[in-house]
Write an enzyme that holds these catalytic residues in place. Structure first.
Site, PDB file in Angstrom:
ATOM      1  N   GLY A 141      -8.396   9.855   9.301  1.00 50.19           N
ATOM      2  CA  GLY A 141      -8.938  10.086  10.546  1.00 50.19           C
ATOM      3  C   GLY A 141     -10.059  11.266  10.756  1.00 50.19           C
ATOM      4  O   GLY A 141     -10.318  11.266  11.991  1.00 50.19           O
TER       5      GLY A 141
ATOM      6  N   ALA B 102      -9.601   5.885   3.666  1.00 51.56           N
ATOM      7  CA  ALA B 102      -9.408   7.071   4.633  1.00 51.56           C
ATOM      8  C   ALA B 102     -10.482   7.959   4.768  1.00 51.56           C
ATOM      9  O   ALA B 102     -11.347   8.306   3.664  1.00 51.56           O
ATOM     10  CB  ALA B 102      -8.270   7.899   4.205  1.00 51.56           C
TER      11      ALA B 102
ATOM     12  N   LYS C  32       0.984  -1.172  -0.013  1.00 54.03           N
ATOM     13  CA  LYS C  32      -0.094   0.167  -0.077  1.00 54.03           C
ATOM     14  C   LYS C  32       0.916   1.135  -0.136  1.00 54.03           C
ATOM     15  O   LYS C  32       1.531   1.484   1.014  1.00 54.03           O
ATOM     16  CB  LYS C  32      -0.952   0.106   1.349  1.00 54.03           C
ATOM     17  CG  LYS C  32      -1.829   1.117   1.328  1.00 54.03           C
ATOM     18  CD  LYS C  32      -2.591   1.426   2.474  1.00 54.03           C
ATOM     19  CE  LYS C  32      -3.491   2.632   2.451  1.00 54.03           C
ATOM     20  NZ  LYS C  32      -3.719   3.411   3.687  1.00 54.03           N
TER      21      LYS C  32
ATOM     22  N   ASN D  11      -9.498   2.136   9.485  1.00 58.16           N
ATOM     23  CA  ASN D  11      -9.020   1.759  10.877  1.00 58.16           C
ATOM     24  C   ASN D  11      -9.261   2.404  11.861  1.00 58.16           C
ATOM     25  O   ASN D  11      -9.826   2.388  12.976  1.00 58.16           O
ATOM     26  CB  ASN D  11      -7.352   1.908  10.618  1.00 58.16           C
ATOM     27  CG  ASN D  11      -6.524   1.671  11.622  1.00 58.16           C
ATOM     28  OD1 ASN D  11      -5.487   1.576  11.962  1.00 58.16           O
ATOM     29  ND2 ASN D  11      -7.127   1.311  12.785  1.00 58.16           N
ATOM     30  N   THR D  12      -9.262   4.044  11.880  1.00 58.50           N
ATOM     31  CA  THR D  12      -9.413   4.923  13.036  1.00 58.50           C
ATOM     32  C   THR D  12     -10.882   4.718  13.625  1.00 58.50           C
ATOM     33  O   THR D  12     -11.039   4.886  15.058  1.00 58.50           O
ATOM     34  CB  THR D  12      -9.082   6.362  12.725  1.00 58.50           C
ATOM     35  OG1 THR D  12      -7.823   6.418  12.300  1.00 58.50           O
ATOM     36  CG2 THR D  12      -9.208   7.308  13.945  1.00 58.50           C
TER      37      THR D  12
END
Length: 260
Positions: A157, A184, A96, A206-207
């Site tokens: 995020g 994202a 990535k 993820n976040t």
């Protein structure tokens, strides 16, 4: 089935491995998400280090495909070097690719990204480039040899969700044969559903999961959101209209007249 460089997967939710409250919660959240691909930063996994080996063992227990990333790299040279180290460490040609231009927004350096992608592809890598929603950049990445393009929904995020819906829709329309992953900025399961409703092949986050009050519960919620979005796209979404359209037919409706 979702296909990345000839490999097939059933889950359309890719998940990151950072920021979780504990290693166990990380494992439980990844399992709850149903993810088959997990991103790992080389900065988390240091060859020969005790902490790195321990973290790698936790990931290995999940029986997932690892997608190493070049998170934090700010130049072509740094990204290429990090990718080559990751290939040796994880024994994979997958990478990535991130080349960051701005500290506050973590916006990709799109010029450096295209350059780094071209170098790595010539070196035998299968590149997953993290980019903006710019069509021109995406087309240049495809021309360089990328079979996957990963535009952001909004800054990493930020949890803002899809900011430029029309731009993402244009990418899907103009790159019908390229695997597209929204990467994202997703903060809610509904954001993930929207990405899949646009025809995107998968999402990576993820976040929003790791920082939730209940990461495991949130991971399951995102799994359901992705499944709902994909099913809606395949079923054929109704197009928006400018005028109302009655759900009950008016033909044959009785009319009453007041008595004279």
């Amino acid at each position: 089935m979702l296909t990345f460089y000839g490999k097939q997967f059933t889950s359309r939710l890719l998940i990151g491995s950072a920021l979780y409250p504990s290693p166990k919660i990380m494992q439980d959240a990844i399992r709850a998400a149903g993810s088959e691909i997990v991103t790992v930063s080389l900065r988390r996994e240091t060859a020969g280090a005790k902490v790195g080996n321990s973290f790698w063992s936790l990931i290995s227990e999940l029986n997932v495909t690892v997608l190493p990333n070049t998170a934090g790299c700010r130049s072509v040279r740094e990204a290429v070097t990090t990718a080559r180290l990751a290939r040796e460490l994880f024994n994979t040609n997958w990478i990535k690719l991130e080349v960051i231009a701005d500290t506050d927004t973590l916006q990709p350096d799109v010029i450096g990204l295209v350059e780094a992608a071209a170098v790595l592809i010539k070196d035998g890598f299968e590149v997953f480039p993290y980019c903006t929603e710019d069509l021109g950049v995406a087309m240049r990445l495809v021309e360089a040899g990328c079979q996957v393009v990963m535009p952001w929904a909004s800054p990493i995020g930020s949890a803002k969700g899809i900011v430029s819906r029309d731009a993402l829709a244009l990418l899907r329309d103009r790159l019908p044969d390229i695997t597209l992953v929204v990467d994202a900025g997703l903060g809610a399961p509904s954001h993930a559903a929207q990405a899949l409703e646009l025809g995107y092949d998968a999402v990576l986050l993820n976040t929003a999961i790791a920082k939730a009050a209940d990461p495991v519960g949130m991971a399951n919620a995102f799994r359901l959101g992705v499944e709902a979005g994909r099913t809606a796209y395949q079923s054929g979404l109704m197009q928006a209209r400018d005028f109302a359209s009655p759900s009950t037919p008016v033909i044959g409706t009785p009319f009453w007249h007041a008595a004279p």
